[in-house]
Design an enzyme around this catalytic site. Structure first.
Site, short mmCIF file in Angstrom:
data_model
loop_
_atom_site.label_atom_id
_atom_site.label_comp_id
_atom_site.label_asym_id
_atom_site.label_seq_id
_atom_site.Cartn_x
_atom_site.Cartn_y
_atom_site.Cartn_z
CB THR A 111 -0.94 0.00 1.22
OG1 THR A 111 -1.82 -1.11 1.14
CG2 THR A 111 -1.76 1.28 1.30
CB THR A 135 -0.27 -3.94 6.33
OG1 THR A 135 -1.50 -3.86 5.62
CG2 THR A 135 0.40 -2.57 6.34
#
Length: 291
Positions: free
Chosen positions: A12, A83
């Site tokens: 991300t 993540t």
């Protein structure tokens, strides 16, 4: 002059909007590093090509990172990473790079760079940690430096998304280890799960982490115990861990745990499922296939 290596895998932190949602994009992390680099330091960036969503990360990516860290003659390494599988990569690097003499700092974000979220702060924290000289493998996230060996992603949306569960240390001199092609999985027991389903899964595996209840209990199903024992007898290693985030297993506390140990399951203690999986994977990678 301090030398820092940045391994940009994707995730991300370096994404931009695409037609189906966020996608990794070249140049995003590079530009951010130019803005935050510290005086008296030199940054070398090596980006995966193609960049990957962390959902795709696995042993081949871990091996590439391990090789780059082991071959780097500098002061610290930053690994930018998504993540979703950060806890797996954290455990993989912490165990495979045990004894490393420089900081290796994982870094990700819940929102991409240039969106007013957490990415810039996390990247700056990672850079300072890599320059700070605290050896070992860490995660720089939400204003904290967390030991990477026992990471837990406890929230799918909040900026403060991670906790770290203390894990047993891996002693000895630095000896980088690599992952080989082995068949492993994390299996979770749940009330009413058919023993045949567990047996079918185990039949396809070289090793498994078995998430059990509480301090180490399972249902009193003779077929389930037989399935575990049969898999172990043919050479499949099974390492039991608790479904609970902390506390671990204590064999002998409850009679309902006895089938685990009679079948020959290993006690993962306070290991997270990710750490237990990595431990099995590295152990099995050092055993010749088929032995």
């Amino acid at each position: 002059m301090a030398k820092i290596l940045v391994l940009h895998t994707g995730g991300t932190i370096g994404m931009v909007p695409g037609p189906d949602g966020l996608v990794p994009a070249a140049g995003v992390v590079e530009t951010a590093l130019e803005r935050i680099k510290r005086a008296g330091s030199e940054i070398e960036l090596r980006a995966f090509d193609p960049l990957v969503d962390s959902a795709e990360v696995g042993p081949a990516h871990w091996n590439r990172i391990i090789d780059d860290v082991a071959g780097f003659d500098g002061d610290g390494v930053i690994v930018t990473h998504g993540t979703d599988t950060m806890s797996f990569t954290g455990a993989a690097l912490a165990q495979a790079l045990a004894g490393v003499g420089i900081p290796v700092v994982l870094c990700g974000a819940m929102h991409p760079l240039n969106t007013g979220g957490d990415a810039e702060g996390n990247l700056a924290l990672a850079l300072d940690a890599a320059l700070g000289g605290q050896v070992g493998v860490w995660l720089a996230f939400a204003g904290r430096l967390l030991p990477a060996a026992g990471l837990v992603k406890h929230h799918s949306q909040d900026a403060d998304a991670f906790r770290s569960v203390p894990q047993p240390g891996d002693a000895g001199p630095f000896r980088p280890r690599r992952f080989k092609d082995r068949r492993l999985a994390i299996l979770t027991l749940s009330p009413g799960i058919p023993a045949g389903a567990v047996a079918a899964m185990l039949a396809e595996l070289d090793g498994a982490v078995l998430r059990v209840f509480g301090a180490g209990t399972i249902m009193s199903d003779p077929k389930l115990e037989a399935a575990l024992a049969a898999a172990i007898a043919r050479g499949c290693r099974i390492r039991a861990v608790s479904r609970c985030e902390a506390g671990g297993l204590i064999p002998g506390t409850y009679a309902a745990g006895a089938p685990l140990w009679r079948a020959g399951c290993e006690n993962g203690g306070a290991e997270t499922p990710e750490a237990a999986l990595i431990r099995l994977w590295l152990d099995l990678s050092e055993v010749p296939q088929g032995s």
